[in-house]
Write a protein that holds these residues in place. Structure first.
Motif, mmCIF file in Angstrom:
data_model
loop_
_atom_site.group_PDB
_atom_site.id
_atom_site.type_symbol
_atom_site.label_atom_id
_atom_site.label_comp_id
_atom_site.label_asym_id
_atom_site.label_seq_id
_atom_site.Cartn_x
_atom_site.Cartn_y
_atom_site.Cartn_z
ATOM 1 N N ARG A 1 0.834 -1.204 0.000
ATOM 2 C CA ARG A 1 0.000 0.000 0.000
ATOM 3 C C ARG A 1 0.873 1.260 0.000
ATOM 4 N NH1 ARG A 1 -4.247 1.922 4.655
ATOM 5 N NH2 ARG A 1 -5.455 3.380 3.365
ATOM 6 N N GLU B 1 1.066 4.183 -3.031
ATOM 7 C CA GLU B 1 0.889 5.617 -2.796
ATOM 8 C C GLU B 1 2.115 6.404 -3.254
ATOM 9 O OE1 GLU B 1 -1.781 7.131 -1.885
ATOM 10 O OE2 GLU B 1 -3.023 5.441 -1.233
ATOM 11 N N ARG C 1 -6.761 -3.758 -6.124
ATOM 12 C CA ARG C 1 -7.723 -3.187 -5.178
ATOM 13 C C ARG C 1 -7.321 -3.384 -3.715
ATOM 14 N NH1 ARG C 1 -12.579 -2.371 -8.173
ATOM 15 N NH2 ARG C 1 -11.818 -1.109 -9.923
ATOM 16 N N ARG D 1 -7.799 1.501 -2.380
ATOM 17 C CA ARG D 1 -8.320 2.630 -3.157
ATOM 18 C C ARG D 1 -9.278 2.121 -4.229
ATOM 19 N NH1 ARG D 1 -6.995 7.422 -0.620
ATOM 20 N NH2 ARG D 1 -4.755 7.895 -0.662
ATOM 21 N N GLN D 2 -10.302 2.904 -4.493
ATOM 22 C CA GLN D 2 -11.158 2.617 -5.636
ATOM 23 C C GLN D 2 -10.642 3.366 -6.864
ATOM 24 O OE1 GLN D 2 -15.301 3.530 -5.061
ATOM 25 N NE2 GLN D 2 -15.906 2.807 -7.098
ATOM 26 N N TYR D 3 -10.126 4.588 -6.616
ATOM 27 C CA TYR D 3 -9.545 5.405 -7.683
ATOM 28 C C TYR D 3 -8.081 5.679 -7.342
ATOM 29 C CZ TYR D 3 -14.340 6.037 -9.235
ATOM 30 O OH TYR D 3 -15.613 5.799 -9.679
ATOM 31 N N GLU E 1 -7.454 10.173 -4.318
ATOM 32 C CA GLU E 1 -8.686 10.618 -3.651
ATOM 33 C C GLU E 1 -8.575 12.049 -3.157
ATOM 34 O OE1 GLU E 1 -10.006 7.723 -0.831
ATOM 35 O OE2 GLU E 1 -10.176 6.148 -2.352
ATOM 36 N N GLY F 1 -1.960 10.504 1.298
ATOM 37 C CA GLY F 1 -0.975 9.640 0.663
ATOM 38 C C GLY F 1 0.317 9.532 1.443
#
Length: 419
Positions: free
Chosen positions: A290, A294, A363, A367-369, A372, A377
């Motif tokens: 993750r 980012e 996924r 995040r979905q996109y 955000e 981040g």
């Protein structure tokens, strides 16, 4: 420009002007003795700083006669042009080099090289200084003219760099399947829709051109127009940057969302994952996925695309992950305030990435996109990495021109590596 032989010949007969430069090629043995590299660099840079232009090598500019270039020496002349454009002009100048034949004074066809020079996104300096084209000659830019040109073409322009138009592009260079991601319904007027999205914009001559953001997100090959818009990724064995210990390497190109996905995939396939029994199987990755996600998103979204010659560099070592992002910190952000502040130099790019969905296989990053725009981040990078390695990542600004992020590897037990 001057696309047909007849058109080019008629132009040569009229002589040099603001858009045409003629150069005879002279040799001393196998080496080119004229023009000198610095002289050719001054002429080409002057054209790029002014408008579109063409330089034809192999034509006597005084007599306006086709002198030609020996066929066996065409490769040497082309290499000479590339070296001038890449090594003598700063930043490097992207030109189009075309080999062709033109009839000489006696009617025999003679090889020449046509160099098409586009009006550049950047301001170019050659050995003699900063020049512009005026008629058939070049003129050194005055301080006032130079300041105005930098304002028009650099990041200091009131229009942010990602909204500027890219010369020699058009609607055809934006792939519909890519820009349709940002449109809810099929538009009746694509041009009006793309202009509203700022993916397309009229240039100074009112011709519709793709913007920098449009090329970066809606072209399959952004590097065609922005040669350094890619990620250079390398995995080294050990802890030193040494090409002799290079385990894997990739030049990650394509639309920005694809670069993010492929950058994360590169880290995945080169990251060590150990396993322990405690009492069930527990996997310990080298880096927090993750945090890496980012970091790559931030680098792609916030780097300075106006800096020619700099790309994102992603290096993996046994003990750390390094990510170099071109450009200083935006606005008034400092290293100390990075986890607390939210700022961007590429507002249009970040807005479009915020509408770009994360790949289904990615996924798990939460995040979905891709973005955000909540400013979380950097805190995610810091906290997730610390939770894994017990060391906080470090940010460092190099020469006020490049941001380096270092994420440290997790301590892994002496157990067989899973991957």
């Amino acid at each position: 420009m001057f696309d047909t032989t007849d058109e080019l010949l008629r132009k040569i007969q009229l002589g040099e002007d603001s858009v045409l430069e003629l150069k005879a090629i002279h040799f001393k043995g196998d080496k080119i003795s004229g023009p000198k590299p610095d002289d050719l660099a001054d002429e080409l840079a002057a054209m790029a700083n002014t408008n579109d232009g063409v330089c034809v090598l192999g034509v006597d500019d005084k007599k306006r006669e086709i002198a030609g270039i020996p066929l066996a020496k065409l490769d040497a002349v082309e290499s000479f042009i590339r070296e001038v454009c890449n090594d003598v002009i700063k930043p490097p100048l992207a030109v189009r080099i075309i080999r062709m034949e033109l009839p000489g004074a006696l009617g025999a066809m003679q090889p020449v090289i046509k160099v098409e020079v586009p009006r550049s996104l950047f301001v170019h300096k050659s050995p003699g200084g900063y020049f512009r084209r005026l008629g058939s000659s070049k003129r050194e830019l005055t301080p006032e003219q130079l300041a105005r040109l930098f304002q028009q073409r650099s990041q200091a322009r009131f229009i942010s760099f990602d909204e500027q138009t890219v010369p020699h592009t058009s609607l055809a260079d934006l792939e519909e399947s890519l820009w349709r991601r940002f449109v809810a319904l099929v538009p009746d007027d694509p041009i009006a829709t793309l202009r509203k999205l700022k993916l397309l914009s009229p240039d100074e001559t009112s011709v519709e051109r793709a913007t920098v953001a449009g090329i970066l997100l809606c072209s399959r090959h952004p590097e065609t127009w922005l040669p350094n818009a890619y990620i250079e990724a390398v995995r080294y064995r050990g802890n030193q940057q040494d090409s002799n210990y290079q385990a894997d390497a990739a030049r990650i190109v394509g639309p920005l969302d694809q670069q993010i996905a492929h950058g994360l995939a590169f880290v995945r396939r080169n990251m060590r994952v150990a396993a322990i029994k405690a009492p069930g199987r527990v996997e310990i990755p080298q880096f927090n996925e993750r945090a890496v996600f980012e970091a790559i998103v931030n680098a792609v979204a916030h780097r300075d695309y106006s800096i020619h010659g700099s790309k994102i560099r992603l290096f993996m070592f046994d003990d750390r992950f390094e990510l170099y992002s071109p450009g200083p910190l935006p606005n008034t952000v400092t290293i100390e305030s990075l986890p607390l502040r939210q700022a961007t130099r590429n507002e249009l790019i970040t807005s479009l990435l915020a509408r770009s969905p994360v790949e289904p296989d990615d996924r798990q990053v939460g995040r979905q996109y891709l973005m955000e725009k909540r400013g979380d981040g950097v805190p995610i990078i810091m906290n997730e990495s610390y939770a894994l390695s017990k060391r906080y990542p470090e940010y460092r600004l190099i020469d006020d021109a490049e941001l380096l992020l270092t994420i440290y590897s997790a301590s892994q037990p002496n157990t067989p590596i899973v991957s």
